[in-house]
Scaffold this active site. Structure first.
Site, mmCIF file in Angstrom:
data_model
loop_
_atom_site.group_PDB
_atom_site.id
_atom_site.type_symbol
_atom_site.label_atom_id
_atom_site.label_comp_id
_atom_site.label_asym_id
_atom_site.label_seq_id
_atom_site.Cartn_x
_atom_site.Cartn_y
_atom_site.Cartn_z
ATOM 1 N N ARG A 234 0.842 -1.276 -0.110
ATOM 2 C CA ARG A 234 -0.111 0.024 0.047
ATOM 3 C C ARG A 234 0.896 1.455 0.021
ATOM 4 O O ARG A 234 1.913 1.357 0.781
ATOM 5 C CB ARG A 234 -0.835 0.061 1.470
ATOM 6 N N GLU A 263 -2.331 7.612 -5.025
ATOM 7 C CA GLU A 263 -2.517 6.928 -6.295
ATOM 8 C C GLU A 263 -4.029 7.075 -6.764
ATOM 9 O O GLU A 263 -4.423 6.730 -8.063
ATOM 10 C CB GLU A 263 -2.116 5.485 -6.348
ATOM 11 N N HIS A 295 0.237 -0.180 -10.080
ATOM 12 C CA HIS A 295 -0.632 -1.065 -9.309
ATOM 13 C C HIS A 295 -0.991 -2.326 -10.053
ATOM 14 O O HIS A 295 -2.106 -2.653 -10.226
ATOM 15 C CB HIS A 295 -1.806 -0.607 -8.854
#
Length: 331
Positions: A234, A263, A295
């Site tokens: 994360r 993000e 991601h």
């Protein structure tokens, strides 16, 4: 059940659509992110399916409840985007996909390490321009290097096994030590010792109030000079400003991230024709020793198939009134 599916991408429709016929569910796909502004789209649906950057705060959850939603189904492992207290008070169960393919994320973390350590991304760009020079491409061996792993859950354990396979010394930190890892040769140490001993550090822990900005100015000062830092967990585990400063001062040798603190307004979108307003990620992109992916660590056929199956199984359990195996409990 009727499911409102938010933050939809083509690979979501492919993976869920390929097995939907095996279930008695109806999915409507929405490209938009789920938040308080898009929540009214879920009116008339019994469940919503959300992803990592959807915002399930109190306002959003209240609107979903008022519009008839009975279940929040996350198609991811992390749940820091959900206000669990609000969900509980609204009697909205939240289910997730706790494990889909630990190997997918662990392998991507190692892809970042190998790319940074051998500069293959730079070599690729050179060759495409017919530049076959090796100047500036000297890398380093992983063999016998010490790799520090923060978090030895399913993904962290998969990562440890890969690191051991490369002949690395592996040290780890976790509040719960894993006996299988110990038997394989992983040495559990304090967080401070992990910082000081590791040539490479890889983050594999959840984002909680205790782990937010785990990597901060103090932590960075305890690391070896030229250490490599990898994050596929994360974004907010890392304090971005502190990392930028460490890169500028050459205290941090390399950074590989698949997640980013801010993000939600960037990742999963094509912004190639726009000017990035996020100054921090723009600054990170200027460093030659920084590698960023958007991601994508979870993005394998195997992982997507498991995510789809587990998510639909979770919804089926709720529909049948069965025990919810993957419900997130309010702590």
């Amino acid at each position: 059940m009727k499911i409102a599916f938010f933050s939809t991408k083509s690979y979501d429709e492919d993976s869920f659509g390929s097995i939907l016929a095996n279930y008695h569910h109806e999915i409507t796909y929405f490209e938009t992110k789920l938040d308080q502004f898009s929540a009214p789209l879920a009116k008339g649906y019994e469940a919503v399916c959300a992803f990592v950057n959807d915002s399930l705060d109190k306002n959003t959850l209240t609107l979903l409840k008022e519009n008839g939603v009975q279940l929040i189904a996350l198609r991811c492992a992390g749940y820091n985007q959900v206000d669990l207290e609000a969900a509980s008070s609204l009697d909205l169960p939240v289910v997730r996909v706790p494990v889909y393919s630990p190997e997918a994320v662990a392998e991507h973390a190692f892809a970042l390490i190998l790319t940074l350590s051998r500069k293959t991304h730079k070599a690729y760009n050179r060759i495409r321009e017919s530049n076959f020079s090796l100047e500036g491409l000297t890398g380093f061996n992983l063999y016998k290097k010490t790799i520090g792993v923060i978090g030895t859950g399913a993904i962290g354990r998969a990562f440890c096994k890969i690191a051991l396979g490369f002949g690395c010394e592996v040290v780890a930190f976790d509040v719960f030590q894993n006996e299988e890892m110990k038997d394989l040769g992983v040495k559990y140490v304090s967080l401070e010792d992990l910082f000081s001993q590791s040539d490479i550090i890889s983050l594999h822990c959840p984002l909680t109030p205790d782990t937010k900005h785990l990597i901060n100015k103090t932590a960075l000062s305890q690391m070896k000079n030229n250490c490599m830092l990898i994050n596929t967990s994360r974004g907010a585990l890392i304090e971005t400003k502190a990392v930028i400063q460490a890169l500028k001062s050459r205290e941090l040798g390399y950074l590989g991230i698949d997640v980013y603190e801010q993000e939600e307004d960037l990742f999963f979108r094509n912004l190639s024709e726009q000017i990035l307003e996020d100054e921090q990620i723009s600054r990170l992109m200027t460093f030659p020793n920084v590698l960023i992916t958007g991601h994508q660590a979870f993005l394998t056929h195997e992982a997507l198939a498991q995510i789809a199956k587990t998510t639909l199984d979770n919804i089926t359990q709720f529909e049948k009134g069965e025990r919810l195996d993957n419900q997130i409990a309010l702590k």
